[in-house]
Design a protein around this motif. Structure first.
Motif, PDB file in Angstrom:
ATOM      1  N   ASP A 233     -13.928  16.512  -5.340  1.00  0.00           N
ATOM      2  CA  ASP A 233     -12.671  16.077  -5.957  1.00  0.00           C
ATOM      3  C   ASP A 233     -11.578  15.882  -4.916  1.00  0.00           C
ATOM      4  O   ASP A 233     -10.776  14.949  -4.998  1.00  0.00           O
ATOM      5  CB  ASP A 233     -12.205  17.108  -6.993  1.00  0.00           C
ATOM      6  N   LEU A 234     -11.522  16.804  -3.940  1.00  0.00           N
ATOM      7  CA  LEU A 234     -10.460  16.709  -2.931  1.00  0.00           C
ATOM      8  C   LEU A 234     -10.617  15.434  -2.113  1.00  0.00           C
ATOM      9  O   LEU A 234      -9.632  14.768  -1.786  1.00  0.00           O
ATOM     10  CB  LEU A 234     -10.501  17.917  -1.998  1.00  0.00           C
ATOM     11  N   THR A 235     -11.861  15.077  -1.788  1.00  0.00           N
ATOM     12  CA  THR A 235     -12.100  13.858  -1.007  1.00  0.00           C
ATOM     13  C   THR A 235     -11.617  12.638  -1.784  1.00  0.00           C
ATOM     14  O   THR A 235     -10.938  11.766  -1.233  1.00  0.00           O
ATOM     15  CB  THR A 235     -13.596  13.733  -0.680  1.00  0.00           C
ATOM     16  N   HIS A 236     -11.952  12.609  -3.081  1.00  0.00           N
ATOM     17  CA  HIS A 236     -11.485  11.508  -3.920  1.00  0.00           C
ATOM     18  C   HIS A 236      -9.969  11.389  -3.869  1.00  0.00           C
ATOM     19  O   HIS A 236      -9.399  10.319  -3.687  1.00  0.00           O
ATOM     20  CB  HIS A 236     -11.916  11.734  -5.378  1.00  0.00           C
ATOM     21  N   LYS A 237      -9.345  12.534  -4.026  1.00  0.00           N
ATOM     22  CA  LYS A 237      -7.886  12.565  -4.071  1.00  0.00           C
ATOM     23  C   LYS A 237      -7.304  12.112  -2.724  1.00  0.00           C
ATOM     24  O   LYS A 237      -6.315  11.371  -2.675  1.00  0.00           O
ATOM     25  CB  LYS A 237      -7.453  13.997  -4.397  1.00  0.00           C
ATOM     26  N   LEU A 238      -7.919  12.560  -1.628  1.00  0.00           N
ATOM     27  CA  LEU A 238      -7.437  12.165  -0.296  1.00  0.00           C
ATOM     28  C   LEU A 238      -7.540  10.658  -0.116  1.00  0.00           C
ATOM     29  O   LEU A 238      -6.631  10.018   0.419  1.00  0.00           O
ATOM     30  CB  LEU A 238      -8.250  12.882   0.794  1.00  0.00           C
ATOM     31  N   VAL A 239      -8.651  10.084  -0.613  1.00  0.00           N
ATOM     32  CA  VAL A 239      -8.812   8.632  -0.502  1.00  0.00           C
ATOM     33  C   VAL A 239      -7.689   7.936  -1.272  1.00  0.00           C
ATOM     34  O   VAL A 239      -7.075   6.978  -0.777  1.00  0.00           O
ATOM     35  CB  VAL A 239     -10.201   8.202  -1.032  1.00  0.00           C
ATOM     36  N   ASP A 240      -7.385   8.425  -2.484  1.00  0.00           N
ATOM     37  CA  ASP A 240      -6.274   7.862  -3.270  1.00  0.00           C
ATOM     38  C   ASP A 240      -4.987   7.909  -2.467  1.00  0.00           C
ATOM     39  O   ASP A 240      -4.211   6.952  -2.437  1.00  0.00           O
ATOM     40  CB  ASP A 240      -6.066   8.675  -4.558  1.00  0.00           C
ATOM     41  N   ILE A 241      -4.749   9.063  -1.826  1.00  0.00           N
ATOM     42  CA  ILE A 241      -3.506   9.238  -1.083  1.00  0.00           C
ATOM     43  C   ILE A 241      -3.436   8.248   0.077  1.00  0.00           C
ATOM     44  O   ILE A 241      -2.428   7.561   0.278  1.00  0.00           O
ATOM     45  CB  ILE A 241      -3.390  10.693  -0.559  1.00  0.00           C
ATOM     46  N   ILE A 242      -4.543   8.133   0.816  1.00  0.00           N
ATOM     47  CA  ILE A 242      -4.550   7.237   1.975  1.00  0.00           C
ATOM     48  C   ILE A 242      -4.348   5.789   1.540  1.00  0.00           C
ATOM     49  O   ILE A 242      -3.559   5.043   2.127  1.00  0.00           O
ATOM     50  CB  ILE A 242      -5.865   7.381   2.767  1.00  0.00           C
ATOM     51  N   ARG A 243      -5.040   5.403   0.461  1.00  0.00           N
ATOM     52  CA  ARG A 243      -4.930   4.028  -0.011  1.00  0.00           C
ATOM     53  C   ARG A 243      -3.478   3.713  -0.396  1.00  0.00           C
ATOM     54  O   ARG A 243      -2.914   2.712   0.017  1.00  0.00           O
ATOM     55  CB  ARG A 243      -5.868   3.812  -1.201  1.00  0.00           C
ATOM     56  N   THR A 244      -2.870   4.616  -1.155  1.00  0.00           N
ATOM     57  CA  THR A 244      -1.490   4.400  -1.576  1.00  0.00           C
ATOM     58  C   THR A 244      -0.553   4.371  -0.366  1.00  0.00           C
ATOM     59  O   THR A 244       0.364   3.552  -0.281  1.00  0.00           O
ATOM     60  CB  THR A 244      -1.047   5.516  -2.534  1.00  0.00           C
ATOM     61  N   ASN A 245      -0.825   5.268   0.579  1.00  0.00           N
ATOM     62  CA  ASN A 245      -0.009   5.327   1.787  1.00  0.00           C
ATOM     63  C   ASN A 245      -0.086   4.011   2.553  1.00  0.00           C
ATOM     64  O   ASN A 245       0.931   3.490   3.029  1.00  0.00           O
ATOM     65  CB  ASN A 245      -0.491   6.489   2.663  1.00  0.00           C
ATOM     66  N   GLU A 246      -1.305   3.435   2.658  1.00  0.00           N
ATOM     67  CA  GLU A 246      -1.484   2.163   3.350  1.00  0.00           C
ATOM     68  C   GLU A 246      -0.694   1.057   2.659  1.00  0.00           C
ATOM     69  O   GLU A 246      -0.017   0.249   3.300  1.00  0.00           O
ATOM     70  CB  GLU A 246      -2.971   1.778   3.386  1.00  0.00           C
ATOM     71  N   ARG A 247      -0.787   1.038   1.312  1.00  0.00           N
ATOM     72  CA  ARG A 247      -0.076  -0.012   0.557  1.00  0.00           C
ATOM     73  C   ARG A 247       1.431   0.117   0.754  1.00  0.00           C
ATOM     74  O   ARG A 247       2.143  -0.868   0.904  1.00  0.00           O
ATOM     75  CB  ARG A 247      -0.415   0.089  -0.934  1.00  0.00           C
ATOM     76  N   LEU A 248       1.889   1.383   0.777  1.00  0.00           N
ATOM     77  CA  LEU A 248       3.325   1.617   0.953  1.00  0.00           C
ATOM     78  C   LEU A 248       3.765   1.143   2.330  1.00  0.00           C
ATOM     79  O   LEU A 248       4.786   0.461   2.487  1.00  0.00           O
ATOM     80  CB  LEU A 248       3.612   3.112   0.764  1.00  0.00           C
ATOM     81  N   LYS A 249       2.966   1.477   3.345  1.00  0.00           N
ATOM     82  CA  LYS A 249       3.267   1.079   4.715  1.00  0.00           C
ATOM     83  C   LYS A 249       3.373  -0.453   4.800  1.00  0.00           C
ATOM     84  O   LYS A 249       4.327  -0.994   5.338  1.00  0.00           O
ATOM     85  CB  LYS A 249       2.133   1.575   5.633  1.00  0.00           C
ATOM     86  N   GLU A 250       2.367  -1.108   4.202  1.00  0.00           N
ATOM     87  CA  GLU A 250       2.298  -2.558   4.173  1.00  0.00           C
ATOM     88  C   GLU A 250       3.555  -3.138   3.517  1.00  0.00           C
ATOM     89  O   GLU A 250       4.218  -4.012   4.054  1.00  0.00           O
ATOM     90  CB  GLU A 250       1.037  -2.966   3.389  1.00  0.00           C
ATOM     91  N   ALA A 251       3.898  -2.583   2.353  1.00  0.00           N
ATOM     92  CA  ALA A 251       5.051  -3.085   1.610  1.00  0.00           C
ATOM     93  C   ALA A 251       6.325  -2.955   2.431  1.00  0.00           C
ATOM     94  O   ALA A 251       7.174  -3.854   2.436  1.00  0.00           O
ATOM     95  CB  ALA A 251       5.191  -2.334   0.296  1.00  0.00           C
ATOM     96  N   ILE A 252       6.453  -1.834   3.137  1.00  0.00           N
ATOM     97  CA  ILE A 252       7.649  -1.643   3.948  1.00  0.00           C
ATOM     98  C   ILE A 252       7.657  -2.661   5.090  1.00  0.00           C
ATOM     99  O   ILE A 252       8.675  -3.311   5.375  1.00  0.00           O
ATOM    100  CB  ILE A 252       7.699  -0.205   4.510  1.00  0.00           C
ATOM    101  N   ASN A 253       6.483  -2.848   5.745  1.00  0.00           N
ATOM    102  CA  ASN A 253       6.390  -3.738   6.892  1.00  0.00           C
ATOM    103  C   ASN A 253       6.723  -5.178   6.544  1.00  0.00           C
ATOM    104  O   ASN A 253       7.401  -5.861   7.304  1.00  0.00           O
ATOM    105  CB  ASN A 253       4.981  -3.674   7.509  1.00  0.00           C
ATOM    106  N   VAL A 254       6.222  -5.644   5.374  1.00  0.00           N
ATOM    107  CA  VAL A 254       6.479  -7.037   5.027  1.00  0.00           C
ATOM    108  C   VAL A 254       7.833  -7.202   4.336  1.00  0.00           C
ATOM    109  O   VAL A 254       8.199  -8.307   3.961  1.00  0.00           O
ATOM    110  CB  VAL A 254       5.371  -7.632   4.134  1.00  0.00           C
ATOM    111  N   GLY A 255       8.564  -6.116   4.186  1.00  0.00           N
ATOM    112  CA  GLY A 255       9.889  -6.201   3.585  1.00  0.00           C
ATOM    113  C   GLY A 255       9.869  -6.530   2.114  1.00  0.00           C
ATOM    114  O   GLY A 255      10.648  -7.350   1.638  1.00  0.00           O
ATOM    115  N   SER A 256       8.965  -5.902   1.360  1.00  0.00           N
ATOM    116  CA  SER A 256       8.905  -6.119  -0.087  1.00  0.00           C
ATOM    117  C   SER A 256      10.188  -5.646  -0.752  1.00  0.00           C
ATOM    118  O   SER A 256      10.943  -4.865  -0.174  1.00  0.00           O
ATOM    119  CB  SER A 256       7.726  -5.340  -0.682  1.00  0.00           C
ATOM    120  N   PRO A 257      10.416  -6.121  -1.973  1.00  0.00           N
ATOM    121  CA  PRO A 257      11.617  -5.675  -2.679  1.00  0.00           C
ATOM    122  C   PRO A 257      11.621  -4.161  -2.888  1.00  0.00           C
ATOM    123  O   PRO A 257      10.575  -3.526  -2.990  1.00  0.00           O
ATOM    124  CB  PRO A 257      11.532  -6.394  -4.025  1.00  0.00           C
ATOM    125  N   GLU A 258      12.839  -3.607  -2.936  1.00  0.00           N
ATOM    126  CA  GLU A 258      13.017  -2.155  -3.016  1.00  0.00           C
ATOM    127  C   GLU A 258      12.262  -1.542  -4.202  1.00  0.00           C
ATOM    128  O   GLU A 258      11.726  -0.443  -4.108  1.00  0.00           O
ATOM    129  CB  GLU A 258      14.508  -1.831  -3.112  1.00  0.00           C
TER     130      GLU A 258
END
Ligand SMILES: [Mg+2]
Ligand SMILES: [Zn+2]
Ligand SMILES: [Zn+2]
Lengths: 880, 82
Positions: A233-258
């Motif tokens: 379960d923890l591995t699943h959850k960590l993958v969720d966290i990393i995926r969301t973190n990547e998307r957030l990073k991406e959104a910030i980098n491309v200057g997505s709306p707030e």
């Protein structure tokens, strides 16, 4: 040998982001776990740098193999910080207690200085006071609306579950980044006043900037039979966290709306919150595909199935066995029968000496598969020889010499601990002496059923083998069954005669029992009696012995005892020795002169009985021996005579039923009279009750009187010395009420102490008239068990019986929880050698145990000295 | 000590005998029990009896009371603020 060290103290803190980075062996950067070939991806959550998982592999980080690699942390840099759900309470308090601009505690500097000095003084001797001082300071600062340091105006801060903080002012919603900066501004000294240690637990670290990724050993993947790999379960959850973190990073980098960035940020907060604790109120728990909630970090620790209660407080142990129990009256109460199969699995380590080497060689020669044998031999260098795989047992046996240790099978005479759950008092675990027997169940003497609360309807019990000489000696000296005959719960024996022992004792000691020489020999042989047979009480026409004479043989020569027997009641009541009915027990100088043995003299849980005084005055060894012998004797006698229970014992002639019907008819008339009075408003009101309650009470009284009368009628027609009466009167089993219910009338059935009244509108069952409150309509059962119940009566009886079942279920769970809390709070309270009662650090609880320093075990009914008994014991009879 | 009290609690049937120990007595009590003062049970300085006998925080109070098991028992309490 690794040097042993002692843990002096443990300090808990929060990992700082720097510390997490320092601990980390690798940065986790990708949500991908395995590549096409099924190999773990570098920078993924299964990165080999986090530790070896397969045997024979070497760890990339520490170079050790599986057994020695402790596992290593990785780390994940979050694109935006998030709040740690475990610390929201602290964050909320700090935000309210400090200034929104300068971050200082909203209390003047000189006051802080004063509190700090006071706190320093309090910390060591009054840690609780120090804590409440910090609490006081915090509360005080929260009420300040203008910063005493910089003059900034303060606003109220609102907390919205689970992780949102809102300032009711210009700032509005506070982001974790903002909160972290705010908390970082708080000066260390100010944190200390509020009870925080900025060195080990700076509150700014309660905002997660870097997430530690635990080693794989903490969250191993399992290989299903289908060959598919299932992740933790923890591995699943960590993958969720990393995926969301990547998307957030991406959104910030491309200057997505707030809005998009904030949504992703919230999602990251959600994943990390549920990763830490999946049972936070107000947060929908993360689910598996099957729909069951994930077991994340907090769930691994919390509750009954958590790490603490399941794996630390309650570990599984070796050298233990569990099986069904069954009775064996031929054992001593000190013994336990152990199946051979169990005896061959449980072992006792025995150190070889010149005196036992021959014996131990025989065990080794027998090996693990022949009883009595041995399973292991441990050489002086610590090497363990598994005799199962040893082809040459003879060589091993010959090699034995002092310094070796043999783990031999359990044999007769070994000491073991025996336990039945729930272990509610100390007699739930007692030491027994092993007796190895054929069969597959543990055998125990019936007299030890009460302390364990055991019966044989499928109960199972546990057995533990102490492994060290110290443990064995301790068990033998302190825990042996015979040393627990007297209960500390009340002054009296908790181990004693039950059921057939009491019936047998009664029958043997009865006035009407005369024994031929054959019978006497048989009885005495059953207890291996080796002394002389006494003179017969009757010489002509045929020699005959009284049962009382046989019992006297077991009593000490200077034993005096006098007490009313249990059967002494009603017409057969005896209050002194000048009484015809033989229901006054009299023992003078070890001679059983008068009365009968029954529950009052040998029963379990009967204080101030003959058994009690025998044990108190002649010691537990004698008490055990007396019980072993007397009970065997009683049982042998009841076997000889025969004892049963028949329908005839409770069957009364038709005439009796006519009388009972008459009684019921009269009761019915009385009830109707009461009803009429009630309707006319003339019923006498019981003080403190309403009119309706008074009526109910009146009806209940009339009906209960009717049942009692019915019982008396039935008793009148029954032989007062039949089997059922013997059992009820001697206290062996059953009561007068049971007989009444079987032979005469069941009586009123009740739910919650009231006549049964619920069901349909204003009636209990649909075919009663509404508002009928007569006996039959409210659960009164006229019939007896022998006569049989009508369907309606049967329904009411079931309703009353159901309440009992529900009650027990509710009571056990409630008392179980209470027991747990009491034990947790009292567990290290101890009576010290100076007689004081103290807690773990020597704090005084009582200045003298129980204020009189008396062990209730050595009292009768809690009284330290029983003057009456002392006088009786020494002067003998004729007193009182 | 307060004259405002409506009756004298020290004379009440249910109030056991309280006595503030002299420092040397207190030290002897602590020595014989082997405890630090804060390991004794507490009594608040605001406790009506403590106020009535003028016990101050830091004092040790000796209480002699009836006991259902022992007849009479002597216990000590450490006076705390509040
Ligand atoms: Mg059972
Ligand atoms: Zn490693
Ligand atoms: Zn400020």
């Amino acid at each position: 040998m690794v040097a042993e060290k002692e843990i002096k103290s443990i300090k808990f803190g929060i990992l700082s982001p720097d510390m997490i980075r320092k601990m980390s062996t690798t940065a986790i950067v990708t949500p991908d776990v395995y590549d096409e070939n099924g190999m773990p991806v570098k920078g993924g959550v299964m990165d080999p740098k986090l530790g070896v998982i397969e045997p024979d592999q070497r760890c990339e980080t520490c170079g050790n193999k599986l057994a020695l690699c402790p596992g290593h942390f990785g780390s994940l840099e979050l694109a935006r910080p998030v709040i740690h759900i475990g610390f929201v309470k602290h964050i909320y308090e700090l935000l309210r207690a400090t200034c929104r601009k300068c971050g200082k505690l909203k209390i003047p500097e000189d006051e802080i200085e004063r509190y700090l000095r006071l706190l320093e003084k309090l910390r060591d001797r009054w840690p609780q006071l120090a804590e409440s001082l910090s609490e006081y300071v915090k509360r005080k600062a929260m009420k300040v609306y203008e910063c005493p340091h910089c003059g900034e105006r303060q606003y109220r801060i609102r907390y919205e579950k689970p992780t949102t903080f809102i300032e009711e002012g210009p700032l509005g919603k506070l982001t974790p980044t903002f909160i972290r900066d705010w908390l970082s501004r708080i000066p260390d000294r100010h944190l200390r006043v509020m009870g925080y240690d900025p060195e080990t637990a700076h509150p700014a670290w309660a905002i997660i900037t870097v997430l530690p990724v635990p080693p794989i050993a903490v969250r191993p993947s399992i290989l299903l039979e289908t060959g598919i790999r299932a992740e933790d379960d923890l591995t699943h959850k960590l993958v969720d966290i990393i995926r969301t973190n990547e998307r957030l990073k991406e959104a910030i980098n491309v200057g997505s709306p707030e809005i998009i960035i904030e949504d992703l940020w919230d999602l990251l907060q959600y994943h990390i919150t549920t990763y830490i604790d999946n049972e936070v109120p107000g947060v929908p728990p993360a689910k598996r595909r099957s729909g069951s909630p994930l077991r994340t970090l907090a769930q691994r620790l919390k509750g009954k199935e958590g790490r603490f209660r399941n794996n630390l407080s309650g570990k599984r142990v070796d050298f233990s066995a569990r099986t069904v129990i069954s009775p064996d009256p031929y054992l001593s109460i000190n013994e336990v029968g152990v199946p051979v199969e169990v005896a061959m699995n449980l072992t006792v380590p025995v150190r070889v000496t010149p005196w036992n080497v021959d014996e131990l060689r025989r065990y080794v020669l027998n090996g693990p598969f022949k009883y009595p044998g041995a399973n292991y031999v441990i050489e002086p260098n610590g090497r363990r020889l598994d005799l199962r795989y040893n082809k040459d047992l003879k060589a091993v046996a010959e090699a034995l010499k002092p310094g070796f240790v043999v783990e031999r099978h359990l044999i007769d005479g070994d000491i073991v601990l025996f336990n039945r759950q729930p272990s509610l008092h100390r007699m739930s675990i007692m030491a027994h002496v092993v007796k190895v027997l054929p069969g597959r169940t543990f055998r125990l003497h019936l007299a030890v059923c009460p302390p364990y609360n055991a019966d044989f309807d499928g109960d199972e019990m546990n057995l533990h083998v102490p492994q060290t000489p110290e443990a064995q000696a301790e068990a033998r000296m302190l825990l042996l069954v015979q040393d627990h005959i007297l209960s500390p719960r009340y002054g009296g024996p908790i181990i004693g005669g039950i059921q057939d022992y009491i019936s047998g004792g009664y029958l043997l000691s009865s006035k009407a029992t005369y024994l031929t020489k054959d019978r006497v020999s048989d009885l005495l042989a059953s207890i291996n009696y080796e002394g002389e047979i006494p003179e017969p009480a009757i010489l002509a026409p045929k020699q005959a012995w009284l049962g009382k004479q046989i019992i006297s043989l077991l009593l000490p020569e200077d034993f005096n005892f006098a007490k009313e027997a249990k059967i002494s009641s009603g017409a057969f009541k005896c209050q002194d020795e000048e009484c015809f009915w033989d229901s006054y027990v009299l023992v003078k100088k070890g001679k059983f002169l008068m009365g009968v043995i029954d529950k009052n003299s040998i029963g379990a849980q009967q204080p101030e009985s003959m058994l009690h005084y025998l044990i108190m005055e002649y010691g537990s060894s004698f008490g055990r021996q007396f019980m072993d012998r007397a009970f065997k004797l009683f049982l042998r006698f009841i076997e000889m005579r025969g004892f049963t229970m028949t329908l005839d014992d409770i069957l009364v002639p038709e005439r009796a039923y006519e009388e009972i019907r008459e009684v019921y008819k009269r009761a019915l008339e009385e009830v109707n009279k009461a009803l009429k009075l009630y309707e006319e408003g003339k019923l006498e009101v019981t003080p403190g009750r309403t009119l309706e309650e008074s009526l109910e009470l009146k009806i209940l009284e009339i009906l209960s009187k009717a049942r009692d009368e019915a019982g008396e009628i039935a008793v009148k027609y029954l032989n007062p010395f039949n089997n059922v009466f013997i059992m009820a009167k001697t206290g062996a089993r059953g009561s007068a009420l049971n007989i009444t219910q079987m032979a005469a009338m069941l009586g009123q059935q009740s739910v919650r102490g009231e006549r049964i009244h619920r069901g349909y509108t204003n009636r209990t069952l649909p075919f009663f008239e509404r508002g009928d409150i007569g006996p039959e309509a409210r659960g009164f059962v006229v019939n007896s068990f022998v006569k049989g119940l009508t369907p309606i009566e049967m329904f009411f009886h079931a309703a009353g019986g159901r309440e009992g079942l529900v009650d027990t279920a509710v009571r056990t769970s409630q008392s179980g929880y209470m027991q747990r809390r009491l034990i947790n709070s009292l567990l290290d309270v101890v009576v010290e050698y100076d007689g004081t009662v103290r807690a773990a650090y020597g704090d005084l609880i009582q200045f003298r145990y129980g204020e009189d320093g008396v062990d209730p075990k050595n009292t009768s009914f809690g009284k330290a000295v029983n003057v009456d008994r002392i006088v009786k014991k020494h002067v003998g009879w004729k007193i009182g | 000590m307060s004259e405002k009290l409506k009756f004298k609690i020290l004379e009440h049937e249910l109030v056991p005998e309280h006595e503030v120990l002299k420092p040397e007595e207190a030290i002897e009590v602590l020595r014989s029990l082997g405890v630090r003062p804060e390991q004794l049970p507490y009594i608040r300085a605001s406790d009506p009896v403590a106020r009535a006998i003028g016990a101050k925080p830091g004092d040790i109070v000796k209480i002699t009371r009836k006991s259902p098991t022992a007849g009479k028992i002597v216990v000590y309490r450490f006076v705390i603020a509040g």
